[in-house]
Every structure is written in structure tokens, then in C-alpha cells.
Design a protein around this motif. Sequence first.
Motif, short mmCIF file in Angstrom:
data_model
loop_
_atom_site.label_atom_id
_atom_site.label_comp_id
_atom_site.label_asym_id
_atom_site.label_seq_id
_atom_site.Cartn_x
_atom_site.Cartn_y
_atom_site.Cartn_z
N LYS A 23 7.66 -0.17 -0.18
CA LYS A 23 6.79 0.72 -0.94
C LYS A 23 7.54 1.68 -1.86
CE LYS A 23 3.62 2.94 1.23
NZ LYS A 23 2.92 3.75 2.27
N HIS A 24 8.83 1.88 -1.58
CA HIS A 24 9.58 2.92 -2.29
C HIS A 24 10.91 2.37 -2.79
CE1 HIS A 24 6.78 5.86 -0.53
NE2 HIS A 24 6.98 5.26 0.63
N ASP A 192 6.85 6.51 7.74
CA ASP A 192 6.12 6.33 6.49
C ASP A 192 4.94 7.30 6.44
OD1 ASP A 192 5.80 5.15 4.06
OD2 ASP A 192 5.34 3.16 4.83
N ASP A 196 4.31 10.67 3.99
CA ASP A 196 3.08 10.79 3.20
C ASP A 196 2.37 12.11 3.50
OD1 ASP A 196 3.47 8.36 2.00
OD2 ASP A 196 2.08 7.26 3.29
#
Length: 289
Positions: A23-24, A192, A196
Amino acid sequence: MRISVTGTTGRVGAALANHLAAKHEVIPLPRSRCDLADRKSLAAALEKLECDVLINPAGITSLEDCEDDPAMAMRVNAEAPAEIADWAQSRGVPVFHFSTDYVFNSDTPRLFNEDETPEPISVYGRSKLAGERKILARPGNCVIRVSWVYGPEKSSFVDRVFDDALAGRPIAAVADKFSLPVLTTDLAEWLDCLIDRKTTGIIHACNSGEPVSWHDMAIAVVEEMKSIGLLSAIPSVERQKLSEMASFRAARPRHSSLATHRLTEILGHPPRPWREALAEHVRQRSLLR
């Protein structure tokens, strides 16, 4: 998001880097590039670093290495995190720093909450506690305490039991020391979520269930191996006492289990039971043999 991860050749660092890369943009900081034992190496790595979040699982985790060289333990586990925290504050970058259940100690069964006063009994535990305090002295940072970490990235106690059982070798494990384990794949998913949510303060991160000994875990491994057909019968597992372990020169807590109420609130559900996570790991190991 650009996320930098230290210690990416270690078990936790590798797991986090691999998971977050989906995702990153992950910026790995292995020891060859960022050696926490070397002030100049760390300073050089940080000077060139541009990231939105810094994750620091790197550290000296061997209790015996810490006992043999307390100054190095403090350098890597406390002074380097302080330097990271100073750098991060100047850049407005939050730090997620990993610590350990070994900051606690009890002679009786119990679960420790995040707000309880630590009482480490080893150089390792004291150095990690000092690192926690350096990180939390700067606002916006998070300390994640973990315990008995295992996973597919590197061999662990769980994997040694698996291999010994498969080879028909004798199995023995300490039966009078208790905590709660955590599987790296679960830990990576939780992190994760913590990122967030911009989580700060102290978080206890381990799988749920009743505290277990290494002997309990070994029994669970061989039972799972039997259930999936890897073993025709469950082998015996010898019970050892902590006091019998001649290689353990550093003091270890008998009870250091972590309560995960805060993690449960953040996730919206309890971490899955340790036995379920362990079974998954054993099944995955069976596919790789």
C-alpha cells in the motif's frame, strides 16, 4: 505514504516492510545502511531520509548479548531511539518504536496493562525501557510492545519444534515461564491500522488467549502437525524449568503477559487467539517443507 523501516533484515522489520509495501512506498533501512550501534551511520542515514512515518523495530534482542555489553545495549536500544526521536520531531515525522514484554516481571500469573509501571530485571529490559521513554518524550510517537514473536521471515522456537518433530528428534521446552506470542503477519496488519489511526502512546500487541509457556506452544505445534497429517502420533515434549537453562545467563521474567485492551479498541475486535495464529503458521510451514 513514504514509510521508512529500520532493521529490515530482522524478523519484525522484514515482515513490516513486506506487508506495508503493498500500500505504501517503503524505504528500507537495514543495518548495512543504518547501523544503530554507530552514531555516524545513523546520523548519515537520517540526514538523507525523506519519509512520512518512521518505524523502528531494530535493536539488540539477545538478552545474553545485552548482559555481556551493557553499554552497547544502551547505545542501540536507548540512545539511538533518542536520536531518531529528535530527528523525527524536527521533521514532523511520527515514530512507531518496538519494545518488549520484558520490561515487566511478576512471579505470579497476570496480564500487564499499558499504564502499569515497568520493572525490568535484565540489561535488555532496562535498555528497552529507556528507549521507550526517549521515544515517548517527544509528542506524536507510539511504542509497540510485543512478545515471543515468530513468523515465516526467520526461524524461531516454533520452527525448531516443527523441524525436530518432523525429524523425530527429542523435544523439550520450558514449562514455567509464561507470556502471549504474536505472529508477524498479524502484527503487520495491526501496524497498518495503527498508522492509519495516527496512534500515539503505548500499545500492547500480541495474540489473545490465556498466557502460555513455551512447553504449551510446543504441544500446540505437534498437535497441529498431527491434525494435518504430518505426524502419525503426537510426540512427547519434555518439561524443562527456567532455572535449568544453563545458556540463559540473563534473568528472565516468569510472567510478562500483555493485556491488549487498547489494541482491541483500536481494531474494533480482539486480536485473534494465539492458538489460531499458530495453527496457520504450522500449516504454512507444512506447504514449504
